[in-house]
Design a protein around this motif. Structure first.
Motif, short mmCIF file in Angstrom:
data_model
loop_
_atom_site.label_atom_id
_atom_site.label_comp_id
_atom_site.label_asym_id
_atom_site.label_seq_id
_atom_site.Cartn_x
_atom_site.Cartn_y
_atom_site.Cartn_z
N ASN A 13 -19.33 11.86 11.60
CA ASN A 13 -18.78 12.99 11.91
C ASN A 13 -18.49 13.70 10.36
O ASN A 13 -18.34 14.88 10.38
N THR A 14 -18.21 12.92 9.36
CA THR A 14 -17.79 13.59 8.13
C THR A 14 -19.30 14.04 7.64
O THR A 14 -19.27 15.12 7.05
N THR A 15 -20.27 13.59 7.89
CA THR A 15 -21.58 14.02 7.40
C THR A 15 -22.03 15.26 8.27
O THR A 15 -22.35 16.26 7.71
N ALA A 16 -21.67 15.17 9.54
CA ALA A 16 -22.14 16.55 10.37
C ALA A 16 -20.99 17.47 10.03
O ALA A 16 -21.34 18.75 9.90
N SER A 17 -19.83 17.43 9.57
CA SER A 17 -18.86 18.35 9.01
C SER A 17 -19.42 19.18 7.82
O SER A 17 -19.11 20.34 7.63
N LYS A 18 -19.72 18.14 6.96
CA LYS A 18 -20.51 18.65 5.60
C LYS A 18 -21.64 19.44 5.90
O LYS A 18 -21.82 20.62 5.29
N VAL A 19 -22.50 19.16 6.90
CA VAL A 19 -23.69 19.86 7.12
C VAL A 19 -23.29 21.12 7.72
O VAL A 19 -24.16 22.15 7.28
N LYS A 20 -22.39 21.10 8.42
CA LYS A 20 -22.06 22.40 9.43
C LYS A 20 -21.43 23.36 8.17
O LYS A 20 -21.69 24.54 8.23
N LYS A 21 -20.48 22.93 7.42
CA LYS A 21 -19.99 23.72 6.20
C LYS A 21 -21.18 24.20 5.48
O LYS A 21 -20.90 25.57 4.98
N ALA A 22 -22.08 23.39 5.15
CA ALA A 22 -23.07 23.79 3.96
C ALA A 22 -24.08 24.94 4.85
O ALA A 22 -24.20 25.91 4.11
N ALA A 23 -24.02 24.67 6.35
CA ALA A 23 -24.95 25.73 7.00
C ALA A 23 -24.18 26.96 7.09
O ALA A 23 -24.93 28.14 7.04
N LYS A 24 -22.90 26.94 7.30
CA LYS A 24 -22.04 28.18 7.39
C LYS A 24 -22.10 28.63 5.97
O LYS A 24 -22.25 30.22 5.94
N THR A 25 -21.92 28.13 4.92
CA THR A 25 -22.17 28.71 3.56
C THR A 25 -23.51 29.37 3.52
O THR A 25 -23.51 30.46 2.90
N ALA A 26 -24.54 28.91 3.69
CA ALA A 26 -25.89 29.16 3.74
C ALA A 26 -26.04 30.43 4.55
O ALA A 26 -26.47 31.59 4.11
N VAL A 27 -25.65 30.55 5.68
CA VAL A 27 -25.64 31.73 6.71
C VAL A 27 -24.73 32.72 5.80
O VAL A 27 -25.26 33.87 6.00
N ALA A 28 -23.51 32.49 5.36
CA ALA A 28 -22.72 33.65 4.94
C ALA A 28 -23.48 34.14 3.54
O ALA A 28 -23.43 35.25 3.55
N ASP A 29 -24.08 33.33 2.74
CA ASP A 29 -24.88 33.68 1.75
C ASP A 29 -26.06 34.37 1.90
O ASP A 29 -26.29 35.78 1.29
N ALA A 30 -26.59 34.25 2.96
CA ALA A 30 -27.75 34.98 3.31
C ALA A 30 -27.42 36.39 3.88
O ALA A 30 -28.02 37.43 3.63
N THR A 31 -26.43 36.43 4.63
CA THR A 31 -25.85 37.68 5.15
C THR A 31 -25.52 38.60 4.09
O THR A 31 -25.84 39.78 4.23
N ASP A 32 -24.62 37.89 3.06
CA ASP A 32 -24.28 38.95 1.90
C ASP A 32 -25.50 39.44 1.17
O ASP A 32 -25.43 40.39 0.86
N ALA A 33 -26.45 38.52 1.06
CA ALA A 33 -27.69 38.91 0.17
C ALA A 33 -28.30 39.86 0.98
O ALA A 33 -28.87 40.88 0.29
N GLY A 34 -28.55 39.73 2.62
CA GLY A 34 -29.24 40.70 3.25
C GLY A 34 -28.42 41.92 3.25
O GLY A 34 -28.98 43.34 3.09
N GLN A 35 -27.20 41.83 3.29
CA GLN A 35 -26.42 43.22 3.21
C GLN A 35 -26.54 43.96 2.05
O GLN A 35 -26.66 45.29 1.94
N LYS A 36 -26.52 43.13 0.97
CA LYS A 36 -26.81 43.67 -0.46
C LYS A 36 -28.02 44.48 -0.47
O LYS A 36 -28.12 45.50 -0.89
N ARG A 37 -29.13 43.79 -0.07
CA ARG A 37 -30.33 44.48 -0.21
C ARG A 37 -30.66 45.88 0.83
O ARG A 37 -31.02 46.75 0.38
N LEU A 38 -29.82 45.43 1.99
CA LEU A 38 -30.11 46.90 2.82
C LEU A 38 -29.17 47.98 2.20
O LEU A 38 -29.60 49.20 2.38
N ASN A 39 -28.10 47.70 1.49
CA ASN A 39 -27.15 48.84 1.04
C ASN A 39 -28.24 49.24 -0.33
O ASN A 39 -28.16 50.61 -0.55
N GLU A 40 -28.73 48.37 -1.03
CA GLU A 40 -29.50 49.01 -2.01
C GLU A 40 -30.76 49.82 -1.50
O GLU A 40 -30.97 50.93 -1.99
#
Length: 121
Positions: A13-40
């Motif tokens: 459960n701890t490992t799954a929680s860490k993976v889930k948080k890492a995935a959410k962070t990766a998705v948020a980072d990718a979304t932010d990068a995509g939004q930045k590129r779109l704005n540019e």
């Protein structure tokens, strides 16, 4: 054994929680990068459109200036011809005022008949 199963479940459960948080962070980072590129990309497109509009405006302005320059002799010539035609008509009216009046009445009558027949339809 139940204690070992519980610790494995907790670790999982701890490992799954860490993976889930890492995935959410990766998705948020990718979304932010995509939004930045779109704005540019939008900024670049807007800049290109403004530049193209300025070039088109300049080309149209130059075309109008060129047309004005080229048509100036024709405009002057047409003005002279209109003045000559006006003088000619005035002279003919002064020579034959009754004929000019009759001609004017005939033209007016024809125009009136044409307009009346058009409104009947």
């Amino acid at each position: 054994m139940p204690a070992d199963t519980s610790s494995v479940d907790d670790e999982f459960n701890t490992t799954a929680s860490k993976v889930k948080k890492a995935a959410k962070t990766a998705v948020a980072d990718a979304t932010d990068a995509g939004q930045k590129r779109l704005n540019e990309a939008i900024d670049i497109a807007e800049r290109n459109i403004r530049d193209a509009a300025k070039r088109v405006e300049k080309a149209v302005r130059e075309g109008v200036d060129q047309l004005r320059t080229q048509s100036e002799p024709y405009r002057d010539n047409a003005g002279q011809q209109i003045d000559e035609a006006q003088k000619y008509v005035v002279e003919r009216i002064k020579e034959r005022p009754v004929m000019a009046t009759a001609a004017g009445l005939a033209v007016g009558l024809l125009v009136g008949l044409l307009l009346a027949s058009r409104s009947d339809k």
